[in-house]
Design a protein around this motif. Structure first.
Motif, short mmCIF file in Angstrom:
data_model
loop_
_atom_site.label_atom_id
_atom_site.label_comp_id
_atom_site.label_asym_id
_atom_site.label_seq_id
_atom_site.Cartn_x
_atom_site.Cartn_y
_atom_site.Cartn_z
N THR A 72 0.84 -1.20 0.00
CA THR A 72 0.00 0.00 0.00
C THR A 72 0.88 1.25 0.00
N LEU A 73 0.28 2.33 -0.48
CA LEU A 73 0.99 3.61 -0.50
C LEU A 73 0.82 4.38 0.81
N ASN A 74 0.06 3.82 1.76
CA ASN A 74 -0.22 4.57 3.00
C ASN A 74 1.03 5.07 3.73
N PHE A 77 2.37 7.99 1.78
CA PHE A 77 1.46 9.13 1.89
C PHE A 77 1.63 9.85 3.22
N SER A 78 1.84 9.08 4.30
CA SER A 78 1.87 9.70 5.63
C SER A 78 3.14 10.52 5.85
N PRO A 124 -4.04 0.54 -4.90
CA PRO A 124 -2.81 1.21 -4.47
C PRO A 124 -2.80 1.62 -3.00
N VAL A 125 -3.96 1.70 -2.39
CA VAL A 125 -4.07 2.31 -1.07
C VAL A 125 -5.00 1.47 -0.20
N ILE A 127 -7.72 2.00 1.96
CA ILE A 127 -8.59 3.16 2.18
C ILE A 127 -9.40 2.95 3.46
N PHE A 211 -6.47 11.53 -2.45
CA PHE A 211 -6.01 10.74 -1.31
C PHE A 211 -5.36 11.62 -0.25
N VAL A 269 -1.85 6.83 -8.95
CA VAL A 269 -2.20 8.05 -8.22
C VAL A 269 -1.28 9.18 -8.70
N GLY A 343 -4.39 7.85 3.52
CA GLY A 343 -5.06 6.85 2.68
C GLY A 343 -6.56 7.02 2.59
N MET A 345 -9.96 8.38 1.20
CA MET A 345 -10.27 8.89 -0.14
C MET A 345 -11.52 9.76 -0.11
#
Ligand code: CA
Length: 415
Positions: A72-74, A77-78, A124-125, A127, A211, A269, A343, A345
């Motif tokens: 995951t991209l979490n 992202f964070s 990808p995420v 959510i 996101f 994304v 994450g 949306m």
């Protein structure tokens, strides 16, 4: 203009001028190859394996935790804007025409750049929460006219706040996942008792979603002037809708079964940073919103959008038509102190344009079933049939290049 969005940048990877994924884009996704999921960046028809670059210490100068050998991209992202930007700069440099580090290392190049046809794109995420706005004035007006008449088309609150409802994240799927026609409760026309049956009025909604990067604390609203720091980037969204189920259930609390069976997103994304050159002014807002929702300048993006049904283009719209921008949506969402997490949306709501050929749903394009759409294959549609494939695409048009979102595709399976 930031160095990574310079239209003159060139990559040693070749692609056409209408490719959605030139070196100025560099969107993030999660791919599976040989049974292993990891994070990749798209360039032309290749996927750059970010986990491999991380293992080879390419990002070592940035002193980051491990971010890319995951599904995951979490975690990425964070990390927030500074890290997103530094990673983007590094990838942009590695892929550029005159940088030998990756270009001339044949062994690394063969392992790190995978043809996109050899990988399977994944969600990808992870959510946590999904919120769906209703931010197109044209869409809200059309639906209002159909269900309440011209005089009461827009509800009194609509021009004062970005209307939304809390959606369902468990049924968000990545593009190409087949969509099963839902069954549910509905009230057949001219009857006074409901029936349980497969949905007959199955529809799509052309939307885009953004996101959340760094989250916020419970009790602490995100002010509008820092809202953009919490947003990593955007995808295409198809928010499938069962109109007959929705019509019977939606009052007084809004849609439930009519919306919760599936929402599809595109796999790549696109970072807001890549969209910077395509910022534009949104529609004029009158009356002036309350101070917590006020923004000035170019707060939205010029993104061309198209809908294809069975390979026929049935609508052309644009993200810039939306009345409420993404910073206003986020500021409104959190103004009560509602917290957000990496994450999450947020989707825009159906993006309808001003003309009938730019509407974002079949409900509007066929005006509640009173008109028909003619397809290239000679067939007609009012709502979706089993076996139908819906594809949505979107891109920003630069001078000689495109920043694209790829596609979000779904095929309808029988109930
Ligand atoms: Ca929706």
């Amino acid at each position: 203009m930031s160095t990574t969005t310079d239209p003159n940048l060139r990559s040693f990877i070749e692609y056409d001028t209408d490719s959605h994924f030139p070196i100025q884009n560099l969107p993030f996704g999660v791919f599976e190859e040989q049974g292993k999921c990891r994070i990749g960046v798209r360039i032309g028809d290749y996927v750059l394996d970010m986990a491999l670059l991380e293992e080879r210490d390419i990002f070592k100068p940035l002193s980051l935790p491990k971010l890319f050998g995951t599904s995951t991209l979490n975690p990425f992202f964070s990390e927030g804007r500074r890290v997103w930007s530094e990673v983007r700069k590094t990838v942009s440099r590695l892929l550029s025409y005159d940088e030998p580090e990756l270009r001339d290392d044949i062994e690394l190049r063969n392992r790190a750049l995978l043809p996109v046809s050899q990988v399977i794109m994944q969600m990808p995420v992870a959510i946590g929460d999904y919120t769906d706005f209703y931010s197109s004035k044209e869409h809200a007006t059309n639906v209002g006219i159909m269900f309440r008449g011209k005089e009461n088309a827009l509800m009194p609150n609509w021009l004062h706040l970005p209307v939304a409802y809390h959606g369902r994240s468990s049924s968000i799927v990545v593009s190409t996942t087949p969509i099963r026609r839902p069954s549910g409760q509905m009230l057949p026309p001219d009857q006074d008792t409901p029936v349980f049956a497969p949905c007959k009025l199955l529809d799509f909604e052309l939307e885009m979603g953004f996101f959340i990067g760094p989250g916020s604390k419970l009790g602490a609203p995100v002010p509008i002037n820092t809202a953009a720091e919490h947003i990593f980037g955007m995808v295409l969204v198809n928010d499938w809708s069962a109109r007959d189920i929705q019509k019977w259930e939606y009052q007084p609390l809004g849609p439930f079964n009519g919306k919760n069976f599936a929402t599809s997103i595109s796999p790549w994304v696109v970072p807001l940073e890549a969209l910077e050159p395509f910022r534009c002014q949104g529609p004029e807002q009158s009356p002036t919103p309350l101070p917590y929702l006020q923004t000035t300048g170019k707060q939205t993006y010029d993104i061309n959008l198209e809908i294809y049904l069975e390979k026929s283009c049935i609508s052309r719209s644009n993200f810039k038509y939306l009345y409420w921008n993404i910073c206003q949506q986020l500021a409104h969402h959190t103004v009560t102190g509602c917290n957000i997490n990496p994450g999450d949306m947020m989707a825009s709501g159906t993006i309808s344009g001003p003309t009938p050929d730019s509407y974002g749903s079949l409900l509007e394009l066929c005006w509640k079933g009173t008109r028909e759409i003619q397809l290239k294959n000679g067939e007609i549609r009012k709502f979706l049939q089993d076996g139908d494939t819906v594809a949505m695409t979107g891109w920003c048009q630069g001078n000689g290049y495109r920043i694209g979102f790829g596609e979000v595709i779904g095929k309808i399976l029988p109930a």
